[in-house]
Design an enzyme around this catalytic site. Structure first.
Site, short mmCIF file in Angstrom:
data_model
loop_
_atom_site.label_atom_id
_atom_site.label_comp_id
_atom_site.label_asym_id
_atom_site.label_seq_id
_atom_site.Cartn_x
_atom_site.Cartn_y
_atom_site.Cartn_z
N HIS A 16 11.32 -2.55 16.73
CA HIS A 16 10.82 -2.00 18.00
C HIS A 16 11.35 -2.78 19.18
CE1 HIS A 16 7.84 -0.97 14.92
NE2 HIS A 16 7.72 0.15 15.56
N ASP A 69 -0.11 1.59 14.04
CA ASP A 69 0.07 2.55 12.95
C ASP A 69 -1.11 2.51 12.01
OD1 ASP A 69 2.81 1.71 13.98
OD2 ASP A 69 3.33 3.43 12.74
N LYS A 101 3.51 1.90 7.92
CA LYS A 101 4.14 0.60 8.13
C LYS A 101 3.11 -0.32 8.79
CE LYS A 101 7.61 2.18 10.61
NZ LYS A 101 6.99 3.52 10.75
N GLY A 126 6.29 5.48 15.33
CA GLY A 126 6.93 5.72 16.61
C GLY A 126 8.30 6.34 16.38
N SER A 127 8.82 7.06 17.36
CA SER A 127 10.17 7.57 17.27
C SER A 127 11.15 6.46 17.66
CB SER A 127 10.34 8.79 18.17
OG SER A 127 9.55 9.85 17.68
N GLY A 128 12.43 6.75 17.51
CA GLY A 128 13.45 5.74 17.83
C GLY A 128 13.99 5.03 16.61
N HIS A 129 13.51 5.45 15.42
CA HIS A 129 13.96 4.83 14.17
C HIS A 129 14.76 5.81 13.31
CE1 HIS A 129 11.13 1.77 15.29
NE2 HIS A 129 10.09 2.56 15.11
#
Ligand SMILES: Nc1ncnc2c1ncn2[C@@H]1O[C@H](COP(=O)(O)OP(=O)(O)O)[C@@H](O)[C@H]1O
Ligand SMILES: Nc1ncnc2c1ncn2[C@@H]1O[C@H](COP(=O)(O)OP(=O)(O)O)[C@@H](O)[C@H]1O
Ligand SMILES: [Mg+2]
Ligand SMILES: [Mg+2]
Ligand SMILES: [Mg+2]
Ligand SMILES: [Mg+2]
Lengths: 334, 209, 334, 209
Positions: free
Chosen positions: A220, A110, A105, A54-57
């Site tokens: 998350h 995922d 991960k 996911g994005s945001g990391h």
């Protein structure tokens, strides 16, 4: 929700445009598939390394694409694993004839999406694909009957070390074995002072009072294992380091890469204060800090907080850590 | 009875609307024990399904369901993408080459879809996942058909059973998916996936007959 | 106040311990004087470069000590300029016979303390000291009758470029002239989504409603020039870029280093969204982005927000920008 | 009258206590138009002055004031460190080699200190700085001495004038220091430095005679 964004639905798309514009010397972006590629991928004869999530990391994973690290990173929606189409496209694109390693991960989404991609890529293109699943978060109980532990900070260290091994020309099996060894020798734990806000959700994932913190959070915005009264850095460090040390276990005489990571909203000055505490705890335990990394490398949007990762290392791993790397997020020797 | 291209298309379209209406609620449920994206995920996926269905004429229910399943796999991501995607793909596959679809056949196909969810996600009953809604739902469906009910009645029974299964997830301690990271703290919260599953079956009961 | 710290009075001291522990391969710290030195300072024959200022802006300045950048950085208390004793000690220590340049951001306190130090150092040790004062913040009116403009983002770019020139062996006067040229060709402007909290004050410096932002803020939590309703990234970019472009002015055909900086609490994903907007505005104005920098380099504790800096460059400045640098905060080519 | 080592020491010690009591208030004033550190800065500096005075015996007022000034320069930083430090250094220098200090001599020394502030900071009247409290204060001091008042009366007058000067900073638009960055928005807030200056003169009036 206070963010420097336009339409919440466009955050990932626009961030990818920004990444491409800022780092065109090293990466190119397939905007349809939302994949960030090393400019010179595929490298003939080199094992291709792909990660994603996911994005945001950020900077993980897109910021770790480049010489000595990843060949491609698949960007999912915020906190949502990418879809198999992305990993399939990336797998085919970076295959230089030596096979492709998926660095995944350990999150249900995922793992399932990467699995589907590997099945499809093998069937379609005949690319040899192996996968390593990182699961280093000691805040989560390790059990055969659950989804197991989350993959967190070790993923960053693993991508660097395994990236160096792939750059050396090691075989797919060797690279995969090394990846597993890195994962097996690393442990992490994180905490949050504030929640993050998923752009499309528009409000904080959890509420924390001014005098509270969440310990054992993931990346998350998942609530943590327990809510505790706010504590000084010294106590926070112990809350994170002690469970890590007891888990592998790490002991007297061990050498580690010590990684103090910011969750996105915590400034560097606080991370250095935390690193000072972590280092003292390691000193006390007789553990040598062979190398260190301090900064916000695997983040959770604007969450304030930090995580600690320890990776037990030998000379080989330190050598691979020190090897040149040239990515937007991590760079030395090149 | 007619589980046909028109009614299945109506089902998925109705579900897309329901999801849009419940997106914030599903995301809120996911915020409590997950990562606050389930409503957004399902909404993105179902909007893509509706767009895909609008673009193409389908010769058979199985073709339509496979297309919808592939669309979910390609647009949702996360846990729900592969799970709902696999569900529709397997359900479609089980209905391949059928000229007419009986209530029992549709039930068998739903069960094949649910087996796909289990094959992908390895959830067991009581793990606090969407499977806790699906398992009683397909059982109730079959029981209704066995006792002479039609598709509507069977789907009605399935939706009710799913709702009960969904409610039962509340006290559970999660063992699968993101909620499992919370350990004991996951108890006391309704599972978002079981909630979206119940909505899917409610849409089915309202549109298929 | 939610911070990863111990006693607010110890933040700077403990952060310096953390910096030393994390980067002992490149820097050493004089804890009595709170000065971070390049490990191999003084370098004989090289002009010594010193900067410093209040803490809370990390990685600036301590993170910019090392090959190709600063020889020493003096760390003041949070948001409080260091005292002359620190700069004097640093000046004497880094003097390799070629003189010392003080890089000072234009704040009354910084300017006065550096001035006192230069007077004292010249008197005591006979070290030749020149100073450059950065004042690039277009949010502040430029006037002879005020304290003038603040020094902000250009300081980072200047330390890099001038650092490369000093590394080349240029003379003190040449280095000082170059520093002035960089300052004269750079402009910045910043905005905040949230206030920061000075540890010893314990509460936010200013209050902002959920639907408000401050435009024209500095890096010390000073309130900005105006409070506006929260706006999308596209509008924020225009609010920052337009006054910059009009000021120098920058125009069609110019080449710039474009720097989108995070204030400390803003995650990288948002900075990339902002960079995408900034780049589009520059495209529209016919300005070429020769190089770019995206990240949190000159921060204001945990403030959320960003600043934009543009530096007009020619081939010489680009060459100096590209030269090797090896500091904790900025590294390439080494 | 005796402006001597004991009374000057008492003055600075009393000021340190006052500053500790008013630190939060000074910082709050600085938060509104500056960077929220003026109270912390003054408190750190004056605590260091008290510690320095405790450690050493001083033979003369000028030695004591110079030591205190150097201590402020070395411990405060920011704008107030060089300004208050220079004030004490210059005041001390002006009193050098005096066996006894008259009211007029002390006034001249204060004025020399204030000139040091202007030399360092280049502030003019109306710039909304501590100088807006200092300037009327030294004028009032001299006027009181000229009309036959003693040191106490003169310091009382100076403190009152400083307080008026401090109050007058409120409507001003800052032209110097950090508050100047705010432009028009700096109006409506009392200057922190003028506030700490007034406290310094109030402490003087209470301790020196
Ligand atoms: N292993 C699994 N088997 C079945 N369902 C699962 C499994 N893991 C998660 N789920 C379901 O997925 C839902 C979460 O979906 P979503 O939020 O979209 O994905 P993610 O957890 O990746 O953010 C959960 O509420 C649960 O019902
Ligand atoms: N040029 C100047 N001349 C006189 N006084 C000044 C000047 N600049 C600032 N000041 C005074 O300093 C005060 C601020 O001190 P402080 O907050 O400790 O330092 P800083 O502004 O560096 O944070 C202001 O309130 C003002 O009275
Ligand atoms: Mg998710
Ligand atoms: Mg979710
Ligand atoms: Mg200050
Ligand atoms: Mg101040």
């Amino acid at each position: 929700m206070k963010k420097l964004i336009n339409d919440p639905a466009d955050v990932v798309k626009e961030a990818l445009l920004g990444i491409e514009a800022a780092h065109a010397d090293r990466v190119r972006v397939d905007h349809d598939n939302k994949v960030i590629y090393r400019l010179d991928a595929p490298r003939q004869g080199k094992v291709g390394l792909i990660s994603g999530g996911g994005s945001g990391h950020e900077p993980m994973h897109g910021g770790f694409v480049g010489l000595g690290m990843l060949d491609a990173a698949c960007a999912g929606e915020v906190f949502t694993s990418p879809v198999p189409d992305q990993m399939m496209a990336a797998t085919k694109e970076v295959d230089g004839g030596a096979g492709v390693l998926h660095i995944v991960k350990n999150y249900t989404g995922d793992v399932m999406n990467f699995e589907m991609a590997a099945e499809l890529a093998a069937a379609e293109a005949g690319t040899e694909v192996l996968a390593v699943v990182t699961d280093d978060d000691v805040a989560v109980q390790d059990s055969l009957y659950t989804a197991g532990r989350r993959g967190v900070g070790v993923t960053v260290l693993l991508e660097k070390i395994v990236g160096a091994a792939a750059e050396e020309g090691r075989s797919l099996q060797e690279v995969a074995d090394l990846a597993k060894r890195v994962n097996d020798n690393g442990r992490s734990m994180g905490m949050a002072l504030t929640s993050c806000t998923v752009p499309s959700a528009g409000k904080p994932t959890f509420d924390l009072a001014d005098d509270e913190m969440e310990v054992g959070i993931g990346i998350h915005g998942e609530p943590g294992r327990k809510r505790l009264p706010l504590a000084p850095a010294k106590e926070v460090a112990a809350l994170l380091v002690d469970p890590i040390l007891g888990d592998l276990p790490y002991g007297q005489g061990d050498s580690v890469i010590a990684f103090v990571n910011g969750m996105g909203g915590t400034p560097l000055i606080e991370l250095y204060v935390m690193f000072n505490e972590v280092r003292q705890l390691l000193d006390k335990a007789g553990i040598t800090v062979a190398r260190s990394l301090v900064g916000s490398y695997i983040t959770s949007l604007e969450m304030a907080g930090c995580s600690v990762t320890l990776l037990k290392v030998d000379d080989e791993l330190v050598g691979l850590w020190d090897a040149p790397v040239n990515t937007p997020g991590l760079r030395w020797g090149a | 009875m007619a589980v046909d291209v028109a009614s299945v298309s109506a089902w998925l379209t109705a579900y897309a609307e329901t999801i849009a209406d419940h997106a914030a609620e599903l995301t809120q449920l996911d915020a409590a024990i997950g990562d606050a994206d389930h409503g957004t995920n399902m909404n993105r996926g179902m909007a893509a399904v509706v767009a895909a269905l609008d673009k193409e004429e389908f010769a058979s229910v199985d073709a339509l369901l496979k297309k919808a399943g592939m669309t979910l796999v390609s647009t949702i991501g996360g846990a729900s993408g592969p799970l709902y995607g696999t569900f529709l793909l397997r359900t479609g596959t089980a209905l391949a080459d059928m000229a007419e679809i009986s209530g029992a056949q549709f039930g068998a196909a739903l069960r094949a879809g649910v087996e796909g969810i289990v094959a992908r996600g390895k959830a067991e009953l009581g793990d606090k996942t969407m499977y806790d809604a699906w398992a009683p739902a397909v059982d109730a469906y079959d029981a209704a058909i066995d006792s002479g009910g039609d598709v509507t009645a069977a789907l009605q029974a399935a939706a009710e059973a799913a709702a009960r299964g969904r409610d039962e997830t509340t006290p559970m301690v999660a063992r699968k998916g993101r909620a499992s990271y919370l350990g004991e703290r996951s108890a006391g919260h309704q599972d978002p996936g079981a909630t979206s599953t119940t909505l899917l079956l409610e849409s089915a009961a309202a549109t298929l007959s």
